[in-house]
Design a protein around this motif. Structure first.
Motif, short mmCIF file in Angstrom:
data_model
loop_
_atom_site.label_atom_id
_atom_site.label_comp_id
_atom_site.label_asym_id
_atom_site.label_seq_id
_atom_site.Cartn_x
_atom_site.Cartn_y
_atom_site.Cartn_z
N GLY A 190 0.80 -1.22 0.00
CA GLY A 190 0.00 0.00 0.00
C GLY A 190 0.83 1.27 0.00
N GLU A 191 0.43 2.19 0.89
CA GLU A 191 1.11 3.48 0.95
C GLU A 191 2.55 3.37 1.40
N PHE A 192 2.85 2.38 2.26
CA PHE A 192 4.24 2.18 2.68
C PHE A 192 5.12 1.87 1.46
N LEU A 193 4.62 0.99 0.59
CA LEU A 193 5.38 0.65 -0.62
C LEU A 193 5.53 1.88 -1.52
N HIS A 194 4.46 2.63 -1.67
CA HIS A 194 4.50 3.84 -2.49
C HIS A 194 5.59 4.79 -2.00
N TRP A 195 5.59 5.09 -0.69
CA TRP A 195 6.57 6.03 -0.15
C TRP A 195 7.97 5.44 -0.10
N ALA A 196 8.08 4.15 0.10
CA ALA A 196 9.39 3.49 0.05
C ALA A 196 10.02 3.69 -1.32
N THR B 86 3.69 5.47 10.40
CA THR B 86 2.60 5.71 9.46
C THR B 86 3.14 6.15 8.11
N PRO B 87 2.38 5.91 7.04
CA PRO B 87 2.79 6.39 5.72
C PRO B 87 2.93 7.91 5.68
#
Length: 166
Positions: free
Chosen positions: A42-48, A74-75
């Motif tokens: 999710g958002e963690f992957l996006h920001w990573a 948190t993301p």
């Protein structure tokens, strides 16, 4: 640099930037080293991915920032870290001056101390670095070269004393 190393009969190792898959693997290991969570979704992957893209495949940058985000839950916190990463010297004159000072200091270090010095960047700014802990981390990470008649900790301790006057 290779010419100097060959004259001195030292082995040279050319470091290469990581591809996006290896960069993501390294980032994940550092970002979740204190957690049982090991999957980026999710958002963690996006920001990573966005954070990694700013690191340009540089393992030290990925490791340092992965350690920083490991303290965030948190993301949104990851997004704030991403947004704060502006280390292009062309956009930031202060960074250009800092880069010049660091590079000249780094270039003066003997080759075997450079990785140890860079390792210190993984500690948060202003934190206290205990010498014994740092030495054990260097040994565990494989940054210390063996020397006949000395334990790895003794080699690291002498290198540590040589690099930092403490």
């Amino acid at each position: 640099m290779e010419g100097v190393a060959s004259i001195l009969a030292h082995h040279t190792h050319n470091l290469e930037c990581l591809n996006s898959e290896d960069a993501l693997t390294l980032f994940r290991k550092k970002a979740f080293r204190r957690s049982s969570r090991r999957v980026l979704t999710g958002e963690f992957l996006h920001w990573a991915r966005k954070i990694i893209s700013k690191c340009d495949g540089l393992p030290l940058a990925i490791t340092a920032i992965g350690g920083l985000v490991s303290l965030q839950n948190t993301p949104e916190e990851w997004r704030r870290i991403h947004d704060s990463l502006d280390w292009n010297p062309n956009n930031n004159q202060e960074l250009h001056r800092v880069n010049q000072v660091l590079m000249s200091s780094f270039e003066e270090l003997p080759y075997y101390l450079r990785h140890c010095f860079l390792y210190c960047s993984m500690f948060p700014e202003g934190s206290s670095i205990r010498r014994k802990r740092l030495i054990r981390l260097w040994v565990a990470e494989g940054l210390v070269e063996e020397r006949r008649g000395l334990t790895m900790e003794e080699v690291a301790r002498s290198s540590c004393s040589e690099a930092f006057s403490w």
